[in-house]
Motif scaffolding. Structure first.
Motif, PDB file in Angstrom:
ATOM      1  N   GLU A   1     -39.138  19.850  36.149  1.00 58.09           N
ATOM      2  CA  GLU A   1     -37.716  18.777  35.788  1.00 58.09           C
ATOM      3  C   GLU A   1     -37.274  18.474  34.724  1.00 58.09           C
ATOM      4  N   VAL A   2     -36.142  18.260  34.106  1.00 59.34           N
ATOM      5  CA  VAL A   2     -35.212  17.941  32.976  1.00 59.34           C
ATOM      6  C   VAL A   2     -35.448  16.381  32.404  1.00 59.34           C
ATOM      7  N   ILE A   3     -37.373  16.554  30.962  1.00 64.72           N
ATOM      8  CA  ILE A   3     -37.588  15.504  31.039  1.00 64.72           C
ATOM      9  C   ILE A   3     -36.548  14.511  29.623  1.00 64.72           C
TER      10      ILE A   3
ATOM     11  N   THR B   1     -29.894  21.694  23.910  1.00 64.53           N
ATOM     12  CA  THR B   1     -30.793  22.617  24.641  1.00 64.53           C
ATOM     13  C   THR B   1     -32.034  21.228  25.598  1.00 64.53           C
ATOM     14  N   ILE B   2     -32.519  21.286  26.242  1.00 65.80           N
ATOM     15  CA  ILE B   2     -33.073  20.733  26.985  1.00 65.80           C
ATOM     16  C   ILE B   2     -34.607  20.795  26.665  1.00 65.80           C
ATOM     17  N   THR B   3     -35.488  19.729  27.170  1.00 64.41           N
ATOM     18  CA  THR B   3     -36.867  19.795  27.534  1.00 64.41           C
ATOM     19  C   THR B   3     -37.534  19.495  29.101  1.00 64.41           C
ATOM     20  N   ILE B   4     -38.088  20.467  29.324  1.00 60.83           N
ATOM     21  CA  ILE B   4     -39.123  20.524  30.685  1.00 60.83           C
ATOM     22  C   ILE B   4     -40.122  19.698  30.946  1.00 60.83           C
ATOM     23  N   ASP B   5     -40.443  19.672  31.921  1.00 61.56           N
ATOM     24  CA  ASP B   5     -41.920  18.972  31.731  1.00 61.56           C
ATOM     25  C   ASP B   5     -42.642  19.915  32.559  1.00 61.56           C
ATOM     26  N   ALA B   6     -42.849  20.897  31.813  1.00 55.15           N
ATOM     27  CA  ALA B   6     -43.686  22.447  32.420  1.00 55.15           C
ATOM     28  C   ALA B   6     -43.698  22.829  31.165  1.00 55.15           C
ATOM     29  N   GLY B   7     -45.106  23.989  30.979  1.00 54.33           N
ATOM     30  CA  GLY B   7     -45.763  24.047  29.568  1.00 54.33           C
ATOM     31  C   GLY B   7     -46.253  25.858  29.614  1.00 54.33           C
ATOM     32  N   ALA B   8     -47.402  25.810  28.670  1.00 53.12           N
ATOM     33  CA  ALA B   8     -48.659  26.665  28.589  1.00 53.12           C
ATOM     34  C   ALA B   8     -49.530  26.901  30.206  1.00 53.12           C
TER      35      ALA B   8
ATOM     36  N   ASN C   1     -31.034  27.641  37.674  1.00 48.11           N
ATOM     37  CA  ASN C   1     -31.099  26.770  38.964  1.00 48.11           C
ATOM     38  C   ASN C   1     -30.968  26.954  40.120  1.00 48.11           C
ATOM     39  N   GLY C   2     -30.222  26.245  40.443  1.00 49.92           N
ATOM     40  CA  GLY C   2     -29.394  26.817  42.399  1.00 49.92           C
ATOM     41  C   GLY C   2     -27.863  27.451  42.461  1.00 49.92           C
ATOM     42  N   ASP C   3     -27.385  26.295  41.108  1.00 49.41           N
ATOM     43  CA  ASP C   3     -26.002  27.245  40.861  1.00 49.41           C
ATOM     44  C   ASP C   3     -26.363  28.846  39.994  1.00 49.41           C
ATOM     45  N   GLY C   4     -27.030  28.133  38.976  1.00 52.17           N
ATOM     46  CA  GLY C   4     -26.814  29.997  37.971  1.00 52.17           C
ATOM     47  C   GLY C   4     -28.041  29.914  37.270  1.00 52.17           C
ATOM     48  N   LEU C   5     -27.165  30.686  35.576  1.00 58.18           N
ATOM     49  CA  LEU C   5     -27.999  30.381  34.935  1.00 58.18           C
ATOM     50  C   LEU C   5     -28.133  29.433  34.116  1.00 58.18           C
ATOM     51  N   VAL C   6     -29.146  28.457  33.686  1.00 59.22           N
ATOM     52  CA  VAL C   6     -29.367  27.979  32.516  1.00 59.22           C
ATOM     53  C   VAL C   6     -29.401  27.837  31.525  1.00 59.22           C
ATOM     54  N   GLY C   7     -30.351  29.334  30.852  1.00 58.87           N
ATOM     55  CA  GLY C   7     -30.287  29.062  29.608  1.00 58.87           C
ATOM     56  C   GLY C   7     -31.873  30.060  29.867  1.00 58.87           C
ATOM     57  N   ARG C   8     -32.860  29.879  28.049  1.00 65.19           N
ATOM     58  CA  ARG C   8     -33.766  30.560  28.657  1.00 65.19           C
ATOM     59  C   ARG C   8     -35.004  30.011  27.706  1.00 65.19           C
ATOM     60  N   VAL C   9     -36.054  30.455  27.410  1.00 68.12           N
ATOM     61  CA  VAL C   9     -37.096  29.140  26.963  1.00 68.12           C
ATOM     62  C   VAL C   9     -37.830  29.513  25.598  1.00 68.12           C
ATOM     63  N   THR C  10     -37.284  28.641  24.929  1.00 70.89           N
ATOM     64  CA  THR C  10     -37.316  28.860  22.693  1.00 70.89           C
ATOM     65  C   THR C  10     -38.616  28.420  22.198  1.00 70.89           C
ATOM     66  N   THR C  11     -39.620  27.748  23.114  1.00 67.57           N
ATOM     67  CA  THR C  11     -40.779  26.469  22.249  1.00 67.57           C
ATOM     68  C   THR C  11     -41.464  26.331  23.433  1.00 67.57           C
ATOM     69  N   VAL C  12     -42.543  26.766  23.629  1.00 67.40           N
ATOM     70  CA  VAL C  12     -43.451  26.223  24.797  1.00 67.40           C
ATOM     71  C   VAL C  12     -44.839  25.261  24.187  1.00 67.40           C
ATOM     72  N   GLY C  13     -45.563  24.351  24.751  1.00 68.07           N
ATOM     73  CA  GLY C  13     -46.422  23.565  24.782  1.00 68.07           C
ATOM     74  C   GLY C  13     -47.095  23.401  25.652  1.00 68.07           C
ATOM     75  N   PRO C  14     -48.486  22.790  25.133  1.00 66.43           N
ATOM     76  CA  PRO C  14     -49.436  22.385  26.837  1.00 66.43           C
ATOM     77  C   PRO C  14     -48.520  22.307  27.897  1.00 66.43           C
ATOM     78  N   ASN C  15     -47.522  21.273  28.020  1.00 64.71           N
ATOM     79  CA  ASN C  15     -47.147  20.420  29.695  1.00 64.71           C
ATOM     80  C   ASN C  15     -46.019  20.519  28.996  1.00 64.71           C
ATOM     81  N   THR C  16     -44.922  20.870  28.292  1.00 70.06           N
ATOM     82  CA  THR C  16     -43.786  20.743  28.360  1.00 70.06           C
ATOM     83  C   THR C  16     -43.140  22.120  27.561  1.00 70.06           C
ATOM     84  N   ALA C  17     -42.080  22.341  27.584  1.00 71.48           N
ATOM     85  CA  ALA C  17     -41.251  23.283  26.864  1.00 71.48           C
ATOM     86  C   ALA C  17     -40.016  23.149  26.137  1.00 71.48           C
ATOM     87  N   THR C  18     -39.055  24.058  25.398  1.00 67.90           N
ATOM     88  CA  THR C  18     -37.354  23.586  24.821  1.00 67.90           C
ATOM     89  C   THR C  18     -36.873  24.532  25.622  1.00 67.90           C
TER      90      THR C  18
END
Length: 316
Positions: free
Chosen positions: A121-123, A134-141, A153-170
């Motif tokens: 989920e985008v948080i 950018t967006i931050t999502i509630d999933a990480g390492a 997402n259900g429409d197509g390409l959103v982007g790519r993960v650039t930074t990963v934390g324990p429970n979130t990612a950018t």
């Protein structure tokens, strides 16, 4: 039988025998000497009694039916209660219904492309790492996410993960000017590179400056080596404008992305790439052209119309 002294004595004798048998039966319990006779009688007369009871005891049948109906009603009520609780858990308001719809659509895309995804989920949105889009999502390492994973997402390409934390990612969105992804045209397989332009369309540079491209053509991701940062076959967008080639080595296209980057909520990170390139199978069905109605006008000549262009002297 006539009411005589003998008949009265016989009746008294039968009653005495009956009481004696009842006493013996009670005292004998399970080992009663008349238990075998009772079972034999039940075997013979039980079905008859059951049928007669069903025929002559409608009140008893009705009570039984009401009791069973009550049990069924209680079960139905319980199921309805559980169903209502489930709906409440999933969400009954418009926002949650929309999120469930997004999730269903994303799972369909993942299934068609054979992508193994981790839903998130985008948080937050904004410049978490200095990026403008950018967006931050509630999933990480802890959820198996790593840097340079494809996000869709259900429409197509959103982007790519650039930074990963324990429970979130950018996630760097495809609309960011620093974003670049290899693309492939549907049908003719022309390759190019798409880059973001903020809130404008994506800019695509085709490697073939003489490629025959028209408005409405569609693109998917070409894929990267080892599927990082991009897996193949993810829908990118639709060509909205084609610049004249002008003899250049490349050709510039402008593409309307399938994803609305200002309305992101539920996304999926591709944690497992497909075993083979899905090619164009993940693209949505093309819209059916709307038929243009044809109107035919038939002119009916009047009785005073000239014949072969000739007029009478009175008309002249």
């Amino acid at each position: 039988m006539r009411d005589t002294r003998e008949s009265r004595l016989l009746l008294v004798l039968l009653i005495a025998i009956a009481f004696a048998l009842i006493t013996v039966d009670i005292r004998g319990g399970e080992d009663s000497p008349v238990d075998g006779a009772r079972q034999a009688a039940a075997t013979v007369f039980g079905p008859i009694e059951d049928g007669v009871s069903a025929a002559v005891d409608p009140v008893g049948n009705a009570v039984s039916a009401i009791r069973d109906s009550g049990e069924r009603h209680d079960r139905i009520a319980e199921l309805e209660k559980e169903n209502a609780a489930l709906k409440a858990k999933l969400g009954s308001d418009d926002r949650n219904r929309s999120r469930l719809k997004q999730l269903d659509k994303m799972l369909k895309v993942a299934g068609e492309g054979q992508y193994g995804i981790k839903g998130a989920e985008v948080i937050a949105i904004g410049a978490a790492q200095g990026f403008s889009w950018t967006i931050t999502i509630d999933a990480g390492a802890n959820d198996g996410l790593k840097r340079d994973m494809t996000v869709l997402n259900g429409d197509g390409l959103v982007g790519r993960v650039t930074t990963v934390g324990p429970n979130t990612a950018t996630v760097l969105l495809a609309s960011d000017p620093d974003f670049t992804v290899g693309t492939r045209m549907e049908g003719n397989d022309e390759l190019g590179f798409a880059s973001g332009q903020g809130d404008g369309p994506l800019r695509v540079e085709l490697l073939n400056g003489k490629a025959q491209i028209k408005k409405g053509d569609r693109l998917v991701t070409f894929g990267s080596q080892a599927d990082k940062p991009f897996v193949p076959g993810v829908p990118v967008g639709v060509v909205s404008r084609v610049d004249p080639s002008g003899g250049d080595l490349t050709r510039t296209l402008y593409v309307t992305p399938y994803v609305s980057f200002t309305k992101l909520d539920i996304v999926g990170v591709v944690v497992e790439a497909p075993k083979k390139d899905p090619r164009d199978t993940v693209l949505p069905a093309k819209p059916k052209p709307t038929p243009t109605p044809t109107v035919t006008v038939t002119v009916t000549p009047s009785g005073q119309a000239p014949v072969d262009g000739q007029y009478s002297q009175e008309e002249q």
